[in-house]
Design a protein around this motif. Structure first.
Motif, PDB file in Angstrom:
ATOM      1  N   GLY A   1      -7.574  -1.975  -3.320  1.00 26.72           N
ATOM      2  CA  GLY A   1      -6.516  -2.979  -3.488  1.00 26.72           C
ATOM      3  C   GLY A   1      -5.183  -2.340  -3.824  1.00 26.72           C
ATOM      4  N   LYS A   2      -4.116  -3.028  -3.484  1.00 26.90           N
ATOM      5  CA  LYS A   2      -2.763  -2.551  -3.775  1.00 26.90           C
ATOM      6  C   LYS A   2      -2.041  -3.618  -4.566  1.00 26.90           C
ATOM      7  N   ARG A   3      -1.252  -3.185  -5.526  1.00 30.20           N
ATOM      8  CA  ARG A   3      -0.463  -4.112  -6.329  1.00 30.20           C
ATOM      9  C   ARG A   3       0.840  -4.436  -5.616  1.00 30.20           C
ATOM     10  N   GLY A   4       1.389  -5.575  -5.936  1.00 29.03           N
ATOM     11  CA  GLY A   4       2.691  -5.946  -5.399  1.00 29.03           C
ATOM     12  C   GLY A   4       2.614  -7.179  -4.529  1.00 29.03           C
ATOM     13  N   ALA A   5       3.741  -7.476  -3.925  1.00 23.83           N
ATOM     14  CA  ALA A   5       3.849  -8.669  -3.091  1.00 23.83           C
ATOM     15  C   ALA A   5       2.951  -8.551  -1.864  1.00 23.83           C
ATOM     16  N   ILE A   6       2.400  -9.669  -1.452  1.00 20.60           N
ATOM     17  CA  ILE A   6       1.563  -9.703  -0.257  1.00 20.60           C
ATOM     18  C   ILE A   6       2.437  -9.484   0.977  1.00 20.60           C
ATOM     19  N   ASP A   7       3.550 -10.187   1.028  1.00 23.23           N
ATOM     20  CA  ASP A   7       4.506 -10.034   2.133  1.00 23.23           C
ATOM     21  C   ASP A   7       5.666  -9.177   1.657  1.00 23.23           C
TER      22      ASP A   7
END
Length: 85
Positions: free
Chosen positions: A10-16
């Motif tokens: 998984g990656k943190r931050g905004a999806i778009d």
């Protein structure tokens, strides 16, 4: 539903991701203002109210810039006329 999920990739931050030339901010607008922009988009058959707000702000800046330029030109003309006399 799984008993356990794997978020190791998984990656943190905004999806778009935010588009180039755009900045994501939080802004508080009066309910009436937001409702008006949303209504304009709805009446037009669709679109994005945020784009409409952005365009309204851009037009306001352009009008104020033009007004400042006109005022400066007027002052310069008046001063040049005063000097020529």
């Amino acid at each position: 539903m799984e008993a356990e999920y794997d978020f190791s990739q998984g990656k943190r931050g905004a999806i778009d991701p935010t588009s180039l030339g755009k900045t994501h901010i939080t802004i508080r607008l009066d309910n009436e203002i937001l409702a008006w922009f949303r209504e304009q988009v709805h009446n037009a058959g669709g679109g994005n109210y945020q784009t409409l707000i952005n365009e309204a702000l851009r037009q306001h800046i352009q009008q104020n810039r033009q007004s400042l330029e006109d005022t400066l030109r007027k002052v310069v003309r008046e001063e040049l006329e005063r000097i020529e006399r």
